[in-house]
Write a protein that holds these residues in place. Structure first.
Motif, PDB file in Angstrom:
ATOM      1  N   UNK A  26       0.838  -1.197   0.000  1.00  0.00           N
ATOM      2  CA  UNK A  26       0.000   0.000   0.000  1.00  0.00           C
ATOM      3  C   UNK A  26       0.876   1.250   0.000  1.00  0.00           C
ATOM      4  N   UNK A  27       0.540   2.195  -0.873  1.00  0.00           N
ATOM      5  CA  UNK A  27       1.307   3.436  -0.898  1.00  0.00           C
ATOM      6  C   UNK A  27       0.815   4.372   0.200  1.00  0.00           C
ATOM      7  N   UNK A  28       1.483   5.523   0.342  1.00  0.00           N
ATOM      8  CA  UNK A  28       1.174   6.439   1.434  1.00  0.00           C
ATOM      9  C   UNK A  28      -0.260   6.931   1.379  1.00  0.00           C
ATOM     10  N   UNK A  29      -0.730   7.306   0.198  1.00  0.00           N
ATOM     11  CA  UNK A  29      -2.099   7.812   0.101  1.00  0.00           C
ATOM     12  C   UNK A  29      -3.115   6.765   0.518  1.00  0.00           C
ATOM     13  N   UNK A  30      -2.905   5.523   0.111  1.00  0.00           N
ATOM     14  CA  UNK A  30      -3.814   4.441   0.495  1.00  0.00           C
ATOM     15  C   UNK A  30      -3.811   4.245   1.999  1.00  0.00           C
ATOM     16  N   UNK A  31      -2.637   4.240   2.600  1.00  0.00           N
ATOM     17  CA  UNK A  31      -2.538   4.057   4.043  1.00  0.00           C
ATOM     18  C   UNK A  31      -3.208   5.209   4.795  1.00  0.00           C
ATOM     19  N   UNK A  32      -3.057   6.421   4.302  1.00  0.00           N
ATOM     20  CA  UNK A  32      -3.674   7.568   4.981  1.00  0.00           C
ATOM     21  C   UNK A  32      -5.187   7.540   4.858  1.00  0.00           C
ATOM     22  N   UNK A  33      -5.687   7.023   3.741  1.00  0.00           N
ATOM     23  CA  UNK A  33      -7.154   6.876   3.608  1.00  0.00           C
ATOM     24  C   UNK A  33      -7.666   5.774   4.528  1.00  0.00           C
ATOM     25  N   UNK A  34      -6.889   4.735   4.728  1.00  0.00           N
ATOM     26  CA  UNK A  34      -7.322   3.637   5.590  1.00  0.00           C
ATOM     27  C   UNK A  34      -7.229   3.999   7.071  1.00  0.00           C
ATOM     28  N   UNK A  35      -6.353   4.940   7.403  1.00  0.00           N
ATOM     29  CA  UNK A  35      -6.196   5.369   8.794  1.00  0.00           C
ATOM     30  C   UNK A  35      -6.354   6.893   8.860  1.00  0.00           C
ATOM     31  N   UNK A  36      -7.559   7.394   8.606  1.00  0.00           N
ATOM     32  CA  UNK A  36      -7.771   8.850   8.498  1.00  0.00           C
ATOM     33  C   UNK A  36      -7.477   9.570   9.804  1.00  0.00           C
ATOM     34  N   UNK A  37      -6.873  10.765   9.653  1.00  0.00           N
ATOM     35  CA  UNK A  37      -6.608  11.609  10.807  1.00  0.00           C
ATOM     36  C   UNK A  37      -5.447  11.160  11.666  1.00  0.00           C
ATOM     37  N   UNK A  38      -4.702  10.148  11.249  1.00  0.00           N
ATOM     38  CA  UNK A  38      -3.601   9.639  12.054  1.00  0.00           C
ATOM     39  C   UNK A  38      -2.259  10.008  11.425  1.00  0.00           C
ATOM     40  N   UNK A  39      -1.276  10.212  12.275  1.00  0.00           N
ATOM     41  CA  UNK A  39       0.045  10.596  11.815  1.00  0.00           C
ATOM     42  C   UNK A  39       0.927   9.393  11.542  1.00  0.00           C
ATOM     43  N   UNK A  40       2.167   9.642  11.133  1.00  0.00           N
ATOM     44  CA  UNK A  40       3.076   8.557  10.773  1.00  0.00           C
ATOM     45  C   UNK A  40       3.272   7.515  11.876  1.00  0.00           C
ATOM     46  N   UNK A  41       3.485   7.974  13.101  1.00  0.00           N
ATOM     47  CA  UNK A  41       3.751   7.021  14.178  1.00  0.00           C
ATOM     48  C   UNK A  41       2.529   6.155  14.476  1.00  0.00           C
ATOM     49  N   UNK A  42       1.352   6.771  14.427  1.00  0.00           N
ATOM     50  CA  UNK A  42       0.131   6.004  14.683  1.00  0.00           C
ATOM     51  C   UNK A  42      -0.102   4.968  13.590  1.00  0.00           C
ATOM     52  N   UNK A  43       0.091   5.373  12.344  1.00  0.00           N
ATOM     53  CA  UNK A  43      -0.090   4.432  11.241  1.00  0.00           C
ATOM     54  C   UNK A  43       0.952   3.316  11.332  1.00  0.00           C
TER      55      UNK A  43
END
Length: 202
Positions: A26-43
């Protein structure tokens, strides 16, 4: 005698090098959509948790081991456990690179070469050019170290072949420890070179 001892690890190394570029990452955009509102450490925490669970399952001996071709004298369950663990941890490394804004350059195969080298070394590497990644994949040293790591994993996962309940518990525990330790090292190395990202995913 030496060639015979290394043949299972050589077999697994070849299978791993062939398979890794096809593992979906999964690329960054996909990961950010799957974990909305969360930062790098949380993801990254979510990714590590998922990977640990995945390798625990593999370590417990669950999977289609019987369908995997194996070299002589290597049980299918053992080969499947080693390759399955490597695949889960490889995917974790690749997605951690996305999370920390450090996606390797080049094609899927070139990126796979870098991430495989990191998995083999057990630490984050700073390779910024596709040509460097290709040279890593082709290097004699990397292949030698890869065979050594796979052989070590094979020996450690022998408990998977014990009576099911005992082998499953030991295998899951070993994988949990190894994956957590790998994740800590990779995250520390990537965090030191992190590229910040802000705003909604593109």
């Amino acid at each position: 005698m030496r060639t015979h001892e290394w043949s299972p690890a050589s077999f697994l190394a070849g299978r791993l090098i062939e398979a890794l570029p096809r593992i979906p990452v999964r690329d960054l955009n996909t990961l950010r959509r799957q974990f909305p509102g969360q930062g790098p450490e949380e993801i990254a925490d979510h990714l590590v948790t998922g990977a640990v669970r995945g390798t625990e399952v593999v370590g417990a001996g669950v999977g289609s081991a019987s369908a995997l071709p194996t070299p002589p004298a290597m049980p299918a369950e053992l080969a499947a456990g080693v390759l399955g663990t490597a695949a889960v941890e490889f995917k974790l490394i690749a997605e951690l690179h996305e999370v920390y804004g450090l996606r390797a350059p080049g094609t899927a195969r070139q990126r796979a070469a870098l991430y495989l080298a990191e998995w083999t070394e057990g630490r984050g590497l700073n390779v910024t050019k596709p040509a460097s990644a290709v040279s890593l994949m082709l290097s004699v040293r990397l292949r030698r170290e890869l065979r050594r790591r796979l052989l070590s994993l094979t020996v450690r996962r022998v408990p998977m072949l014990m009576p099911f309940m005992v082998g499953a518990v030991i295998g899951a525990s070993l994988n949990r420890y190894d994956t957590q330790r790998l994740a800590q090292r990779i995250r520390a190395d990537l965090r030191a070179r992190q590229v910040p990202w802000e705003g909604p995913p593109a």
